[in-house]
Design a protein around this motif. Structure first.
Motif, PDB file in Angstrom:
ATOM      1  N   VAL A 158       0.860  -1.182   0.000  1.00 11.53           N
ATOM      2  CA  VAL A 158       0.000   0.000   0.000  1.00 11.53           C
ATOM      3  C   VAL A 158       0.894   1.228   0.000  1.00 11.53           C
ATOM      4  N   ILE A 159       0.688   2.095  -0.988  1.00 12.84           N
ATOM      5  CA  ILE A 159       1.523   3.290  -1.159  1.00 12.84           C
ATOM      6  C   ILE A 159       0.604   4.510  -1.200  1.00 12.84           C
ATOM      7  N   ALA A 160       0.878   5.501  -0.353  1.00 10.59           N
ATOM      8  CA  ALA A 160       0.160   6.776  -0.367  1.00 10.59           C
ATOM      9  C   ALA A 160       0.892   7.743  -1.278  1.00 10.59           C
ATOM     10  N   ILE A 161       0.111   8.404  -2.156  1.00  8.84           N
ATOM     11  CA  ILE A 161       0.725   9.350  -3.102  1.00  8.84           C
ATOM     12  C   ILE A 161      -0.006  10.676  -3.039  1.00  8.84           C
ATOM     13  N   THR A 162       0.722  11.733  -3.431  1.00  8.32           N
ATOM     14  CA  THR A 162       0.134  13.064  -3.553  1.00  8.32           C
ATOM     15  C   THR A 162       0.210  13.479  -5.011  1.00  8.32           C
ATOM     16  N   ILE A 163      -0.916  13.955  -5.554  1.00 11.96           N
ATOM     17  CA  ILE A 163      -1.007  14.316  -6.971  1.00 11.96           C
ATOM     18  C   ILE A 163      -1.053  15.836  -7.062  1.00 11.96           C
ATOM     19  N   ASP A 164      -0.175  16.426  -7.887  1.00  9.61           N
ATOM     20  CA  ASP A 164      -0.146  17.876  -8.016  1.00  9.61           C
ATOM     21  C   ASP A 164      -1.242  18.357  -8.958  1.00  9.61           C
ATOM     22  N   LYS A 166      -1.101  19.292 -11.945  1.00  9.55           N
ATOM     23  CA  LYS A 166      -0.945  18.833 -13.318  1.00  9.55           C
ATOM     24  C   LYS A 166      -1.250  17.349 -13.484  1.00  9.55           C
ATOM     25  N   GLY A 167      -1.567  16.629 -12.388  1.00  6.85           N
ATOM     26  CA  GLY A 167      -1.906  15.213 -12.469  1.00  6.85           C
ATOM     27  C   GLY A 167      -0.711  14.292 -12.309  1.00  6.85           C
ATOM     28  N   LYS A 168       0.448  14.833 -11.905  1.00 11.50           N
ATOM     29  CA  LYS A 168       1.645  14.031 -11.706  1.00 11.50           C
ATOM     30  C   LYS A 168       1.780  13.644 -10.227  1.00 11.50           C
ATOM     31  N   VAL A 169       2.470  12.491  -9.999  1.00  6.26           N
ATOM     32  CA  VAL A 169       2.693  12.041  -8.628  1.00  6.26           C
ATOM     33  C   VAL A 169       3.791  12.916  -8.018  1.00  6.26           C
ATOM     34  N   LYS A 170       3.464  13.599  -6.941  1.00  2.70           N
ATOM     35  CA  LYS A 170       4.381  14.557  -6.299  1.00  2.70           C
ATOM     36  C   LYS A 170       5.107  13.924  -5.125  1.00  2.70           C
ATOM     37  N   ASN A 171       4.453  13.133  -4.343  1.00  2.00           N
ATOM     38  CA  ASN A 171       5.049  12.564  -3.134  1.00  2.00           C
ATOM     39  C   ASN A 171       4.616  11.103  -3.019  1.00  2.00           C
ATOM     40  N   ILE A 172       5.521  10.232  -2.528  1.00  2.00           N
ATOM     41  CA  ILE A 172       5.250   8.797  -2.372  1.00  2.00           C
ATOM     42  C   ILE A 172       5.610   8.396  -0.948  1.00  2.00           C
ATOM     43  N   GLU A 173       4.729   7.596  -0.324  1.00  2.00           N
ATOM     44  CA  GLU A 173       4.954   7.133   1.044  1.00  2.00           C
ATOM     45  C   GLU A 173       4.481   5.687   1.147  1.00  2.00           C
TER      46      GLU A 173
END
Length: 224
Positions: A158-164, A166-173
């Motif tokens: 399970v990976i938490a992501i933040t989307i900016d 523009k629709g790109k993945v900004k942060n991964i946890e």
């Protein structure tokens, strides 16, 4: 027994009275009522023969019937001319009805479809590109980042992501990884590389404002 002579007298007296009553009734009918005379002699009827000359009397009494031709003279009736039937009128079929159809220009149609598409996207996170760990393993091996393909025996990553915006993945946890040993670290490294390759439509809230969005991605053993 002492009353017997009394009842004998009464009975005898009753018989005498009935006899006297019958004699009185007979005398009244004979002398008082009118007597009908009996007719014994009937006069005989006399038969009389009558001769009738039916031939002459009937012939004289029959009226003479005049001939129809004498009363009504012959009348010549001219022939009746029958007009020919009228020819059917030839009618032309009415022209087909034409309905006016309102058409919009291409620009207006595109604008309306675009506006509707934008309304459908509001409040929804739409994925454009998905990348799985097995897709990035060859690139990581060729670059020297890993030496072999990691295998996930069970569970899920399970990976938490933040989307900016523009629709790109900004942060991964990593919320749930493969472990702290060497093999587990390889699974986490490959999972992060796969998650970084995901792309999305820019997220819009209900009012149409574009914002950053946080979500999570899950990878199963068959994804490695």
């Amino acid at each position: 027994m002492q009353y017997r002579p009394f009842w004998e007298r009464i009975f005898f007296l009753a018989v005498v009275l009935h006899f006297i009553f019958l004699i009185g009734v007979f005398a009244y009918e004979k002398f008082s009522l009118p007597q009908t005379e009996k007719v014994d002699d009937v006069e005989e009827l006399e038969w009389v023969e009558v001769e009738v000359d039916n031939g002459e009397e009937i012939a004289e009494s029959e009226p003479e019937i005049p001939n129809v031709a004498e009363i009504f003279p012959e009348i010549e009736i001219p022939p009746i001319e029958i007009p020919p039937p009228p020819e059917p009128a030839v009618t032309e079929p009415p022209p087909p009805e034409t309905k006016a159809v309102a058409t919009n220009s291409g620009e207006n149609t595109d604008d309306s479809q675009k506006a509707k598409s934008d309304e459908d996207k509001r409040g929804k996170l739409i994925v454009l590109t998905k990348v799985f760990p097995k897709d990035v393993v060859p690139t990581l091996i060729s670059s020297g980042a890993i030496n072999e393909r990691p295998i996930l025996n069970s569970g899920k990553i399970v990976i938490a992501i933040t989307i900016d915006i523009k629709g790109k993945v900004k942060n991964i946890e990593i919320r749930r990884g493969g472990g702290t040993d060497e093999h587990g670290n390889l699974i986490n490294l490959v999972s992060e590389a796969a998650a970084a390759g995901w792309t999305f439509e820019p997220y819009q809230d209900e009012d149409g404002n574009i914002k950053e969005m946080k979500t999570q991605i899950e990878f199963k053993p068959e994804d490695f």
